[in-house]
Design a protein around this motif. Structure first.
Motif, PDB file in Angstrom:
ATOM      1  N   PRO A  34       0.828  -1.216   0.000  1.00 31.56           N
ATOM      2  CA  PRO A  34       0.000   0.000   0.000  1.00 31.56           C
ATOM      3  C   PRO A  34       0.862   1.266   0.000  1.00 31.56           C
ATOM      4  CG  PRO A  34      -0.770  -1.548   1.664  1.00 31.56           C
ATOM      5  CD  PRO A  34       0.533  -2.079   1.150  1.00 31.56           C
ATOM      6  N   ALA A  35       0.415   2.261  -0.751  1.00 29.60           N
ATOM      7  CA  ALA A  35       1.125   3.542  -0.822  1.00 29.60           C
ATOM      8  C   ALA A  35       0.096   4.671  -0.802  1.00 29.60           C
ATOM      9  CB  ALA A  35       1.972   3.613  -2.088  1.00 29.60           C
ATOM     10  N   TYR A  36       0.394   5.693  -0.012  1.00 24.69           N
ATOM     11  CA  TYR A  36      -0.475   6.868   0.085  1.00 24.69           C
ATOM     12  C   TYR A  36      -0.028   7.876  -0.972  1.00 24.69           C
ATOM     13  CZ  TYR A  36      -1.598   4.693   4.527  1.00 24.69           C
ATOM     14  OH  TYR A  36      -1.989   3.799   5.490  1.00 24.69           O
ATOM     15  N   LEU A  37      -0.927   8.270  -1.863  1.00 28.66           N
ATOM     16  CA  LEU A  37      -0.567   9.100  -3.016  1.00 28.66           C
ATOM     17  C   LEU A  37      -1.007  10.553  -2.919  1.00 28.66           C
ATOM     18  CD1 LEU A  37      -1.342   6.522  -5.847  1.00 28.66           C
ATOM     19  CD2 LEU A  37       0.819   6.941  -4.666  1.00 28.66           C
ATOM     20  N   GLY A  38      -1.519  10.971  -1.770  1.00 28.70           N
ATOM     21  CA  GLY A  38      -1.844  12.376  -1.601  1.00 28.70           C
ATOM     22  C   GLY A  38      -3.315  12.646  -1.386  1.00 28.70           C
ATOM     23  N   ALA A  39      -3.568  13.831  -0.843  1.00 26.95           N
ATOM     24  CA  ALA A  39      -4.927  14.265  -0.524  1.00 26.95           C
ATOM     25  C   ALA A  39      -5.138  15.680  -1.034  1.00 26.95           C
ATOM     26  CB  ALA A  39      -5.141  14.213   0.990  1.00 26.95           C
ATOM     27  N   GLU A  40      -6.349  15.940  -1.514  1.00 29.11           N
ATOM     28  CA  GLU A  40      -6.719  17.274  -1.983  1.00 29.11           C
ATOM     29  C   GLU A  40      -8.007  17.692  -1.274  1.00 29.11           C
ATOM     30  OE1 GLU A  40      -7.248  16.948  -6.205  1.00 29.11           O
ATOM     31  OE2 GLU A  40      -5.360  15.867  -6.428  1.00 29.11           O
ATOM     32  N   ALA A  41      -8.003  18.898  -0.755  1.00 32.21           N
ATOM     33  CA  ALA A  41      -9.191  19.418  -0.069  1.00 32.21           C
ATOM     34  C   ALA A  41      -9.816  20.521  -0.918  1.00 32.21           C
ATOM     35  CB  ALA A  41      -8.812  19.970   1.296  1.00 32.21           C
ATOM     36  N   ALA A  73      -9.418  15.235   9.141  1.00 32.07           N
ATOM     37  CA  ALA A  73      -9.246  15.642  10.538  1.00 32.07           C
ATOM     38  C   ALA A  73      -8.106  16.646  10.670  1.00 32.07           C
ATOM     39  CB  ALA A  73      -8.986  14.419  11.412  1.00 32.07           C
ATOM     40  N   ASN A  74      -7.009  16.393  10.003  1.00 35.39           N
ATOM     41  CA  ASN A  74      -5.883  17.333  10.049  1.00 35.39           C
ATOM     42  C   ASN A  74      -6.257  18.664   9.394  1.00 35.39           C
ATOM     43  OD1 ASN A  74      -3.073  17.833  10.754  1.00 35.39           O
ATOM     44  ND2 ASN A  74      -2.764  17.948   8.534  1.00 35.39           N
ATOM     45  N   TYR A  75      -6.982  18.596   8.291  1.00 35.88           N
ATOM     46  CA  TYR A  75      -7.431  19.811   7.607  1.00 35.88           C
ATOM     47  C   TYR A  75      -8.310  20.650   8.534  1.00 35.88           C
ATOM     48  CZ  TYR A  75      -9.486  22.876   4.118  1.00 35.88           C
ATOM     49  OH  TYR A  75      -9.901  23.983   3.416  1.00 35.88           O
ATOM     50  N   ALA A  76      -9.248  19.989   9.228  1.00 34.75           N
ATOM     51  CA  ALA A  76     -10.151  20.695  10.148  1.00 34.75           C
ATOM     52  C   ALA A  76      -9.366  21.363  11.273  1.00 34.75           C
ATOM     53  CB  ALA A  76     -11.181  19.722  10.719  1.00 34.75           C
ATOM     54  N   LEU A  77      -8.406  20.647  11.852  1.00 37.80           N
ATOM     55  CA  LEU A  77      -7.589  21.241  12.916  1.00 37.80           C
ATOM     56  C   LEU A  77      -6.842  22.473  12.419  1.00 37.80           C
ATOM     57  CD1 LEU A  77      -6.102  18.118  14.721  1.00 37.80           C
ATOM     58  CD2 LEU A  77      -7.883  19.683  15.558  1.00 37.80           C
ATOM     59  N   GLY A  78      -6.330  22.398  11.209  1.00 41.81           N
ATOM     60  CA  GLY A  78      -5.615  23.531  10.622  1.00 41.81           C
ATOM     61  C   GLY A  78      -6.490  24.746  10.385  1.00 41.81           C
ATOM     62  N   CYS A 127      -4.140   8.310  13.774  1.00 42.59           N
ATOM     63  CA  CYS A 127      -3.538   8.141  12.447  1.00 42.59           C
ATOM     64  C   CYS A 127      -2.018   8.094  12.549  1.00 42.59           C
ATOM     65  CB  CYS A 127      -3.971   9.279  11.519  1.00 42.59           C
ATOM     66  SG  CYS A 127      -5.744   9.274  11.171  1.00 42.59           S
ATOM     67  N   ALA A 128      -1.459   8.967  13.362  1.00 40.93           N
ATOM     68  CA  ALA A 128      -0.004   8.970  13.549  1.00 40.93           C
ATOM     69  C   ALA A 128       0.466   7.636  14.115  1.00 40.93           C
ATOM     70  CB  ALA A 128       0.409  10.122  14.465  1.00 40.93           C
ATOM     71  N   GLY A 129      -0.287   7.094  15.071  1.00 39.54           N
ATOM     72  CA  GLY A 129       0.055   5.811  15.666  1.00 39.54           C
ATOM     73  C   GLY A 129      -0.029   4.656  14.676  1.00 39.54           C
ATOM     74  N   GLN A 130      -0.905   4.778  13.683  1.00 44.43           N
ATOM     75  CA  GLN A 130      -1.063   3.726  12.672  1.00 44.43           C
ATOM     76  C   GLN A 130      -0.188   3.952  11.441  1.00 44.43           C
ATOM     77  OE1 GLN A 130      -5.069   2.385  11.723  1.00 44.43           O
ATOM     78  NE2 GLN A 130      -5.833   3.559  13.461  1.00 44.43           N
ATOM     79  N   GLY A 131       0.511   5.089  11.398  1.00 44.44           N
ATOM     80  CA  GLY A 131       1.367   5.380  10.236  1.00 44.44           C
ATOM     81  C   GLY A 131       0.600   5.872   9.029  1.00 44.44           C
ATOM     82  N   ILE A 132      -0.606   6.390   9.242  1.00 38.53           N
ATOM     83  CA  ILE A 132      -1.404   6.936   8.136  1.00 38.53           C
ATOM     84  C   ILE A 132      -1.128   8.428   8.042  1.00 38.53           C
ATOM     85  CG2 ILE A 132      -3.724   7.278   7.208  1.00 38.53           C
ATOM     86  CD1 ILE A 132      -4.625   4.894   8.928  1.00 38.53           C
ATOM     87  N   PRO A 133      -0.685   8.913   6.882  1.00 37.40           N
ATOM     88  CA  PRO A 133      -0.416  10.347   6.753  1.00 37.40           C
ATOM     89  C   PRO A 133      -1.674  11.192   6.889  1.00 37.40           C
ATOM     90  CG  PRO A 133       0.187   9.158   4.730  1.00 37.40           C
ATOM     91  CD  PRO A 133      -0.421   8.174   5.672  1.00 37.40           C
ATOM     92  N   THR A 134      -1.505  12.392   7.397  1.00 32.80           N
ATOM     93  CA  THR A 134      -2.641  13.311   7.551  1.00 32.80           C
ATOM     94  C   THR A 134      -2.545  14.475   6.584  1.00 32.80           C
ATOM     95  OG1 THR A 134      -1.499  14.466   9.331  1.00 32.80           O
ATOM     96  CG2 THR A 134      -3.015  12.707   9.964  1.00 32.80           C
TER      97      THR A 134
END
Length: 135
Positions: A34-41, A73-78, A127-134
């Motif tokens: 699995p590879a995380y390829l980015g997020a767009e808001a 979640a990270n976007y909302a915090l920001g 997410c940080a604990g699971q290694g999922i990027p935010t």
């Protein structure tokens, strides 16, 4: 008959072992990790955000949905919001094993009503604990 070891034999063995790493066969499925390829808001209104994420070879639809939730979640915090409410997620398959999630969330400073609420700080930490990027 007694065997005589040459003093350079251990060094030769170490050299051969070090060089063998480049010739090692690839494990089956290693190219399908699995590879995380980015997020767009995209902001749909003051309190509504559309999050689009892409993953290559996810372990299932839950993995892509978790990635979208982490990014939202990270976007909302920001943006100064502490809570989200999940509205909907649409999944789509792209070429080359890439899966796309298109998710919509409402953002609020106080806990929203409903059963699909998300505490953004808790989710980002998880997410940080699971290694999922935010991001």
């Amino acid at each position: 008959m007694q065997r005589v070891r040459h003093p350079i034999a251990p060094l030769l063995a170490l050299g051969l072992m070090a060089g063998a790493g480049g010739c090692a066969p690839t494990l089956p499925g290693a190219d399908r990790a699995p590879a995380y390829l980015g997020a767009e808001a995209a902001v749909l209104s003051d309190d509504l955000v559309n999050m689009v994420v892409r993953m290559k070879h996810p372990d299932g639809p839950e993995a892509v949905q978790a990635y979208a939730r982490c990014a939202a979640a990270n976007y909302a915090l920001g943006r100064g919001y502490g809570f989200l409410r999940h509205v909907r997620t649409q999944l789509g398959q792209e070429r080359g094993g890439i899966v796309k999630a298109d998710a919509v969330y409402t953002m609020s400073a106080i806990l929203p009503e409903g059963i699909r609420t998300i505490d953004a700080e808790v989710v980002v930490a998880d997410c940080a604990g699971q290694g999922i990027p935010t991001v």
